[in-house]
Design an enzyme around this catalytic site. Structure first.
Site, PDB file in Angstrom:
ATOM      1  N   GLN A  76       0.895  -1.147   0.000  1.00  0.00           N
ATOM      2  CA  GLN A  76       0.000   0.000   0.000  1.00  0.00           C
ATOM      3  C   GLN A  76       0.936   1.200   0.000  1.00  0.00           C
ATOM      4  O   GLN A  76       1.749   1.366   0.906  1.00  0.00           O
ATOM      5  CB  GLN A  76      -0.877  -0.066   1.263  1.00  0.00           C
ATOM      6  N   ILE A  77       0.862   2.071  -1.022  1.00  0.00           N
ATOM      7  CA  ILE A  77       1.915   3.079  -1.196  1.00  0.00           C
ATOM      8  C   ILE A  77       1.474   4.511  -0.913  1.00  0.00           C
ATOM      9  O   ILE A  77       2.291   5.419  -0.954  1.00  0.00           O
ATOM     10  CB  ILE A  77       2.488   3.045  -2.626  1.00  0.00           C
ATOM     11  N   TYR A 141       1.783   5.178   6.989  1.00  0.00           N
ATOM     12  CA  TYR A 141       2.597   4.515   5.968  1.00  0.00           C
ATOM     13  C   TYR A 141       4.069   4.434   6.394  1.00  0.00           C
ATOM     14  O   TYR A 141       4.722   3.402   6.209  1.00  0.00           O
ATOM     15  CB  TYR A 141       2.452   5.280   4.652  1.00  0.00           C
ATOM     16  N   ILE A 200      -0.879  23.534  -5.890  1.00  0.00           N
ATOM     17  CA  ILE A 200       0.147  23.255  -4.883  1.00  0.00           C
ATOM     18  C   ILE A 200      -0.516  23.365  -3.512  1.00  0.00           C
ATOM     19  O   ILE A 200      -1.154  24.365  -3.197  1.00  0.00           O
ATOM     20  CB  ILE A 200       1.325  24.247  -5.003  1.00  0.00           C
TER      21      ILE A 200
HETATM   22  N1  NAD Z   1       7.077   5.640  -5.673  1.00  0.00           N
HETATM   23  C1  NAD Z   1       7.791   6.155  -4.672  1.00  0.00           C
HETATM   24  O1  NAD Z   1       8.121   7.337  -4.657  1.00  0.00           O
HETATM   25  C2  NAD Z   1       8.246   5.269  -3.520  1.00  0.00           C
HETATM   26  C3  NAD Z   1       9.044   5.840  -2.506  1.00  0.00           C
HETATM   27  C4  NAD Z   1       9.458   5.048  -1.455  1.00  0.00           C
HETATM   28  C5  NAD Z   1       9.110   3.704  -1.405  1.00  0.00           C
HETATM   29  N2  NAD Z   1       8.321   3.178  -2.381  1.00  0.00           N
HETATM   30  C6  NAD Z   1       7.965   1.755  -2.302  1.00  0.00           C
HETATM   31  O2  NAD Z   1       8.317   1.119  -3.526  1.00  0.00           O
HETATM   32  C7  NAD Z   1       7.376   0.072  -3.787  1.00  0.00           C
HETATM   33  C8  NAD Z   1       6.803   0.212  -5.176  1.00  0.00           C
HETATM   34  O3  NAD Z   1       6.118   1.449  -5.256  1.00  0.00           O
HETATM   35  P1  NAD Z   1       5.484   2.003  -6.640  1.00  0.00           P
HETATM   36  O4  NAD Z   1       5.583   3.467  -6.583  1.00  0.00           O
HETATM   37  O5  NAD Z   1       6.076   1.252  -7.757  1.00  0.00           O
HETATM   38  O6  NAD Z   1       3.958   1.626  -6.426  1.00  0.00           O
HETATM   39  P2  NAD Z   1       2.910   0.860  -7.376  1.00  0.00           P
HETATM   40  O7  NAD Z   1       1.563   1.007  -6.761  1.00  0.00           O
HETATM   41  O8  NAD Z   1       3.089   1.277  -8.784  1.00  0.00           O
HETATM   42  O9  NAD Z   1       3.395  -0.640  -7.225  1.00  0.00           O
HETATM   43  C9  NAD Z   1       2.955  -1.486  -6.174  1.00  0.00           C
HETATM   44  C10 NAD Z   1       2.553  -2.804  -6.794  1.00  0.00           C
HETATM   45  O10 NAD Z   1       2.175  -3.702  -5.732  1.00  0.00           O
HETATM   46  C11 NAD Z   1       0.960  -4.326  -6.093  1.00  0.00           C
HETATM   47  N3  NAD Z   1       0.265  -4.647  -4.839  1.00  0.00           N
HETATM   48  C12 NAD Z   1      -0.310  -3.782  -3.965  1.00  0.00           C
HETATM   49  N4  NAD Z   1      -0.833  -4.459  -2.925  1.00  0.00           N
HETATM   50  C13 NAD Z   1      -0.579  -5.768  -3.157  1.00  0.00           C
HETATM   51  C14 NAD Z   1      -0.874  -6.970  -2.447  1.00  0.00           C
HETATM   52  N5  NAD Z   1      -1.559  -6.936  -1.278  1.00  0.00           N
HETATM   53  N6  NAD Z   1      -0.464  -8.144  -2.965  1.00  0.00           N
HETATM   54  C15 NAD Z   1       0.209  -8.187  -4.142  1.00  0.00           C
HETATM   55  N7  NAD Z   1       0.500  -7.103  -4.862  1.00  0.00           N
HETATM   56  C16 NAD Z   1       0.124  -5.898  -4.370  1.00  0.00           C
HETATM   57  C17 NAD Z   1       0.202  -3.333  -6.948  1.00  0.00           C
HETATM   58  O11 NAD Z   1      -0.758  -3.938  -7.811  1.00  0.00           O
HETATM   59  C18 NAD Z   1       1.350  -2.680  -7.727  1.00  0.00           C
HETATM   60  O12 NAD Z   1       1.611  -3.356  -8.939  1.00  0.00           O
HETATM   61  C19 NAD Z   1       6.351   0.127  -2.663  1.00  0.00           C
HETATM   62  O13 NAD Z   1       6.732  -0.794  -1.667  1.00  0.00           O
HETATM   63  C20 NAD Z   1       6.474   1.544  -2.139  1.00  0.00           C
HETATM   64  O14 NAD Z   1       6.072   1.635  -0.787  1.00  0.00           O
HETATM   65  C21 NAD Z   1       7.876   3.927  -3.451  1.00  0.00           C
END
Ligand code: NAD
Length: 307
Positions: A76-77, A141, A200
């Site tokens: 969950q992001i 989060y 913003i």
């Molecule tokens: N995008 C950012 O700026 C950022 C920053 C810090 C950390 N992160 C971390 O990086 C990772 C990827 O982030 P993202 O931006 O690519 O997000 P995203 O939402 O594009 O990717 C997350 C993926 O996980 C899948 N998913 C969600 N819940 C699930 C579940 N219960 N079971 C199986 N699959 C599930 C979703 O379908 C999606 O494909 C996450 O762990 C996020 O917390 C992202």
């Protein structure tokens, strides 16, 4: 190498999958497609549509894939969703990680966790912030990711694991959607492409450490081979960028000069952020290499095409 990427249909995960395939690795993806896209998965990759919260499904997928490395990105992001739904956020991000760590232990795999640096430290800390700074997150989060990291380190102590957590800055790049930590990049690019004024929240002077997705993929690969004893690494540029300045960079990429409108700041948001990645440089031999102007230009071109 045999790799399992949870969340491999998502923004960062799909870039990681592409890179692993290009480098000749065998890749399996586990994703429930809640925010991910099936059409991002290359033909040679097996996709298991499954939920990381379901321990039975996780065990089945991990046992069948027998990976050497598990890149755990499924989560969950959304910071804002976590403020409104802390239990759902904790369920996916904490229980999902425990399930993956348990399955990884059973097959002897190393797990690399996508944690957060942006949402971890809170305000009133040194900038750029080193890993040693005690987290004081302002959102559920950040707590769920911190807790997932704590389980990861517990599994290292309890089961002699070699798992690693990467605290990512605000990741931007092609394919990103508006809901992640750097969602503002996607939102602003969409507005600018439509020649509309972006909003913003707050005064626009709040800062974030924006890091290009290809640099983040490099960090995941560097962590896969890591032989040292550290478990948590900041992955950022060290540069704080104000939201107003980010908009200016996007305007420059688009050849526009669109002014924003302003609205009140939102809950769960912190004021300033920049990550000290000295430890990643020393231990993982990793550093970001994409300038904000170059990364935003590539990102704008793709997001504008899709708008
Ligand atoms: N995008 C950012 O700026 C950022 C920053 C810090 C950390 N992160 C971390 O990086 C990772 C990827 O982030 P993202 O931006 O690519 O997000 P995203 O939402 O594009 O990717 C997350 C993926 O996980 C899948 N998913 C969600 N819940 C699930 C579940 N219960 N079971 C199986 N699959 C599930 C979703 O379908 C999606 O494909 C996450 O762990 C996020 O917390 C992202």
């Amino acid at each position: 190498m045999r790799a399992l990427v949870t969340g491999g249909a998502g923004f960062i995960g799909s870039h990681l999958v592409d890179r692993l395939i290009t480098d000749g690795h065998h890749v399996v993806v586990m994703d429930d497609l809640s925010t991910g896209h099936r059409d991002r998965i290359p033909d040679e990759v097996t996709l298991h549509v499954a939920d990381v919260v379901n321990a039975g499904e996780v065990t089945d997928v991990v046992t069948a894939a027998a990976p050497e490395v598990i890149y755990h990105l499924a989560a969950q992001i959304s910071v804002r969703y976590s403020v409104a739904n802390p239990v759902a956020d904790a369920t996916t991000n904490i229980l999902g990680t425990i399930n993956l760590l348990t399955a990884a232990t059973a097959v002897g795999a190393r797990l690399i966790l996508a944690s957060t640096g942006g949402a971890m430290y809170g305000d009133g800390v040194a900038l750029p912030t080193p890993e040693a700074c005690l987290p004081a997150t302002l959102a559920p989060y950040g707590i769920s990711k911190y807790c997932a990291e704590q389980y990861l380190m517990l599994f290292n102590r309890l089961h002699a694991g070699r798992h690693v957590a990467l605290r990512l800055g605000n990741v931007y790049g092609p394919r990103q959607d508006p809901h992640g930590e750097a969602g503002v990049v996607a939102i602003f690019c969409g507005h600018i492409a439509r020649r509309e004024a972006p909003t913003i929240y707050g005064d626009g002077k709040q800062t974030r450490d924006y890091i290009y997705v290809a640099d983040v993929v490099d960090a995941f690969l560097a962590a896969s081979d890591y032989a040292g004893d550290e478990a948590v690494f900041n992955i950022g540029t060290g540069q704080p960028t104000a939201v107003c300045d980010l908009l200016e960079v996007i305007n420059t990429a688009a050849g526009t000069a669109i002014e924003p409108t302003f609205a009140p700041a939102r809950a769960g948001e912190w004021r300033h952020g920049a990550l000290d990645s000295t430890k990643a440089a020393a231990e993982l031999h990793w550093a970001s290499s994409t300038s904000l102007a170059a990364g935003i230009s590539t990102t704008y071109q793709q997001l504008a095409r899709d708008t």
